[in-house]
Design a protein around this motif. Structure first.
Motif, short mmCIF file in Angstrom:
data_model
loop_
_atom_site.label_atom_id
_atom_site.label_comp_id
_atom_site.label_asym_id
_atom_site.label_seq_id
_atom_site.Cartn_x
_atom_site.Cartn_y
_atom_site.Cartn_z
N ASP A 128 14.18 -10.93 32.51
CA ASP A 128 14.43 -12.02 31.57
C ASP A 128 15.24 -11.52 30.37
OD1 ASP A 128 12.98 -13.74 33.17
OD2 ASP A 128 11.16 -13.65 31.95
N ALA A 129 14.90 -10.33 29.90
CA ALA A 129 15.63 -9.76 28.76
C ALA A 129 17.09 -9.51 29.13
CB ALA A 129 14.96 -8.46 28.31
N MET A 130 17.32 -9.02 30.34
CA MET A 130 18.70 -8.80 30.80
C MET A 130 19.46 -10.12 30.89
SD MET A 130 19.02 -5.53 31.09
CE MET A 130 17.96 -5.50 29.64
N THR A 131 18.78 -11.16 31.36
CA THR A 131 19.42 -12.47 31.46
C THR A 131 19.80 -12.99 30.08
OG1 THR A 131 18.21 -13.03 33.49
CG2 THR A 131 19.09 -14.87 32.20
N ARG A 132 18.89 -12.84 29.11
CA ARG A 132 19.20 -13.28 27.75
C ARG A 132 20.37 -12.51 27.16
NH1 ARG A 132 13.53 -13.53 27.52
NH2 ARG A 132 13.41 -11.46 26.55
N ALA A 133 20.51 -11.26 27.58
CA ALA A 133 21.63 -10.44 27.09
C ALA A 133 22.93 -10.76 27.81
CB ALA A 133 21.29 -8.96 27.25
N GLY A 134 22.87 -11.63 28.81
CA GLY A 134 24.07 -12.01 29.54
C GLY A 134 24.43 -11.07 30.66
N ASP A 135 23.53 -10.16 31.05
CA ASP A 135 23.81 -9.19 32.10
C ASP A 135 23.05 -9.57 33.37
OD1 ASP A 135 24.39 -6.99 33.66
OD2 ASP A 135 24.09 -5.53 32.05
N ASP A 136 23.62 -10.49 34.14
CA ASP A 136 22.95 -10.96 35.35
C ASP A 136 22.81 -9.85 36.39
OD1 ASP A 136 22.64 -13.62 34.47
OD2 ASP A 136 24.70 -14.09 35.00
N LYS A 137 23.81 -8.99 36.46
CA LYS A 137 23.75 -7.89 37.43
C LYS A 137 22.56 -6.98 37.14
CE LYS A 137 26.46 -4.13 39.46
NZ LYS A 137 27.76 -3.40 39.45
N ALA A 138 22.34 -6.66 35.86
CA ALA A 138 21.21 -5.82 35.49
C ALA A 138 19.89 -6.52 35.80
CB ALA A 138 21.29 -5.45 34.01
N ALA A 139 19.84 -7.83 35.59
CA ALA A 139 18.61 -8.58 35.91
C ALA A 139 18.28 -8.46 37.38
CB ALA A 139 18.79 -10.05 35.51
#
Length: 209
Positions: free
Chosen positions: A89-100
């Motif tokens: 979720d934190a990765m998604t909020r940061a805009g990094d879908d790949k990391a999510a």
């Protein structure tokens, strides 16, 4: 709130109709278009959440606090596999879908039979693929359904993915199944029922256009 913004938009539209002296015969057409848009917003978003200033495009529809809360009530949060979902979720909020996606895949390597993580992988892949239900995303949701065939989360979130992809007709039977599978008294059943009712209204209005 979102509803206030919609109300202001409606009043401005009415004022424009009067100012431009649009024939009254066309008012119903404009009104129907506004209602269709408002219903679609209610289905896909969280109109009861407070409005916020515009933010960079890295924040997308996938980052919705109301839906995160709904997911947590359906699947839990404070669990071993839930820690991976929180990180994703934190990765998604940061805009990094790949990391999510990578975070959830890492969790699945440790907890391969996690319904929560397979469901989360489906949502993460949907966001990563431009809000499209790609074959990998669909596979992830199917795995979640296999692990929890009587759980409402997999059909609900697959339906949500189809809503975000603009395929409302595919979402409808999935949300109906999620509603059927939700136990009476569950805090999230009302949330599903509301979204299903809004989706039905949206589909009805779309057919009448």
């Amino acid at each position: 709130m979102g509803w206030l913004a919609l109300l202001v938009l409606g009043l401005l539209s009415f004022g424009g109709l009067v100012t431009l002296r649009v024939p009254r015969l066309l008012w119903s057409v404009v009104g129907a278009a506004l209602m269709l848009g408002a219903t679609g917003y209610a289905v896909q978003g969280s109109p009861l959440m407070p409005t916020r200033a515009a933010r960079p495009s890295a924040e997308r529809v996938a980052d919705d606090p109301a839906l995160t809360d709904l997911r947590d009530r359906m699947l839990g949060r404070y669990t071993g596999d839930g820690a991976y979902q929180v990180a994703a979720d934190a990765m998604t909020r940061a805009g990094d879908d790949k990391a999510a996606v990578q975070v959830i895949l890492g969790g699945l390597r440790r907890v391969p039979n996690s319904l929560l993580l397979w469901n989360g992988l489906g949502m993460a892949l949907t966001a990563h693929d431009g809000n499209q239900v790609s074959p990998p995303a669909l596979f992830a949701f199917q795995q979640a359904a296999r692990l929890g065939p009587e759980h409402p989360a997999p059909p609900f979130f697959l339906g949500l993915a189809y809503v975000r992809a603009g395929d409302f007709a595919k979402a409808r039977p999935l949300w109906a199944r999620a509603m059927t599978l939700s136990p009476d008294g569950a805090s999230y059943k009302r949330d599903i029922a509301l979204r299903l009712a809004l989706l039905d209204r949206y589909l009805t209005m779309a057919e009448q256009r």
